[in-house]
Design an enzyme around this catalytic site. Structure first.
Site: not given
Ligand code: ACO
Length: 333
Positions: A119, A260, A290
């Site tokens: 990214c 980003h 994203n």
């Molecule tokens: N819908 C509903 N519930 C969900 C979903 C969904 N789509 N996804 C996860 N959950 C659940 C999880 O299972 C978890 O449940 P649990 O507590 O029973 O285990 C709960 O929601 C909370 O999960 P967290 O991972 O703690 O949620 P968080 O607030 O951290 O948000 C997210 C998750 C959005 C992925 C966040 O961590 C994030 O933005 N991380 C950075 C991601 C990123 O920037 N990635 C870059 C990728 S770039 C590339 O790959 C090219």
């Protein structure tokens, strides 16, 4: 990495972007995995994203964005000196997507290569192009961020499939001689120790494609979301504040922050560290999700094409991504 003390005037003189027509909404995802519109909006800020159809590859989108950028810059394809594509979704392992773009736009006098910094790729690509231009080796460059993330997204995994979209942005850079304008500083950083936080495990030399790798769904993005989130907030804050401070810029001096677009909460944390007014942040995460390297590329193109920039305006690009990589880049209009 030290500040650029006397930056050579390298300006962004053209921009274009392409987004596929097909829209994948949160309501569509509710029918595919156990998720809800409310969860996605609250945790990420994403409402919908664009998905390229099966016939369209990353280079196809990059070609369409590039043709618009070249037209905007008034530059003929045959006069392009260098093409860089930042992508984690190349059409193939080789040849480079940049060479496929070269063929697509018929830039027969250019040399072309890809950059892999996830990214942060578009910022790495702009900085790389800057150094080629500043050295005098070339006179112009076509720099592209393009991704078909839908090709490596597991639509059975709710942790990742709600996040990603497809698209491409392109800009033309030129050495112009207008002192004090153009790219005036950048910071590039990486730390490979946590490379496993964000990866596509199979399909490379470590784990070539096999029945097992396909069965275990190892050709899709795998992500330790919480770790990435914590890292991203720290890295984005740090690079944003550092580049502003070492250029003696206060929050009110920044016309547009072009971050980003991984998660609205990460963007807001970076802006808050600088004390930046939300109205100065360019968001497109709500409509595109994203798009990895394409997020900042499309963001810069949107700001250039739609925001009536004035002489002296300050644009600040910031990003983080797999690697882990992160960085920032400052442009004075
Ligand atoms: N819908 C509903 N519930 C969900 C979903 C969904 N789509 N996804 C996860 N959950 C659940 C999880 O299972 C978890 O449940 P649990 O507590 O029973 O285990 C709960 O929601 C909370 O999960 P967290 O991972 O703690 O949620 P968080 O607030 O951290 O948000 C997210 C998750 C959005 C992925 C966040 O961590 C994030 O933005 N991380 C950075 C991601 C990123 O920037 N990635 C870059 C990728 S770039 C590339 O790959 C090219």
């Amino acid at each position: 990495m030290p500040k650029l003390e006397q930056p050579v005037p390298v300006e962004v003189v053209g921009a274009g972007y392409y987004l596929p027509e097909r829209v994948l909404t949160n309501a569509d995802l509710e029918r595919m995995v156990d998720t809800s519109d409310e969860w996605i909006v609250e945790r990420t800020g994403i409402h919908e994203r664009r998905i390229a159809d099966d016939s369209m590859s990353t280079s196809d989108m990059a070609v369409l964005a590039s043709q618009k950028a070249l037209a905007h810059a008034g530059l003929a394809a045959e006069d392009v000196d260098m093409i860089i594509v930042a992508t984690v979704t190349p059409d193939m392992l080789f040849p480079s997507t940049a060479c496929l773009v070269q063929r697509g736009i018929e830039a027969r006098n250019a040399f072309a290569f890809d950059i892999s910094a996830a990214c942060t790729g578009f910022i790495y690509a702009l900085a790389t192009a800057y150094t080629y231009l500043a050295s005098g080796y070339i006179g112009n460059a076509l720099v592209i961020g393009a991704e078909k993330l839908s090709a490596i997204t597991d639509y059975k995994d709710r942790n990742t499939c709600v996040l990603f979209g497809d698209g491409a942005g392109a800009v033309v850079l030129k050495r112009t001689g207008r002192k004090g304008h153009g790219i005036c500083d950048f910071i590039l950083e990486s730390d490979g120790r946590n490379a496993h936080w964000l990866q596509v495990p199979a399909g490379g030399s470590r784990m070539p494609a096999s029945t097992k790798s396909i069965g275990e769904r190892l050709h899709y993005i795998s992500m330790e979301g919480r770790e990435v989130f914590k890292f991203a907030v720290t890295a984005m804050k740090r690079t944003t504040v550092r580049i502003a401070e070492r250029n003696s810029l206060k929050a009110e001096d920044i016309t547009w922050l072009i971050p980003h677009q991984a998660n609205k909460r990460i963007i807001d944390a970076a802006a808050e560290a600088l004390g930046l007014d939300q109205r100065r942040i360019h968001y497109n995460i709500h409509k595109y999700g994203n798009m990895s390297a394409a997020s900042t590329a499309v963001g810069l193109a949107e700001v250039m094409l739609h925001n009536n920039l004035q002489d002296g305006d300050i644009l600040l690009l910031v990003a983080f991504g797999a690697g882990m990589t992160w960085g920032s880049l400052l442009i004075r209009w």
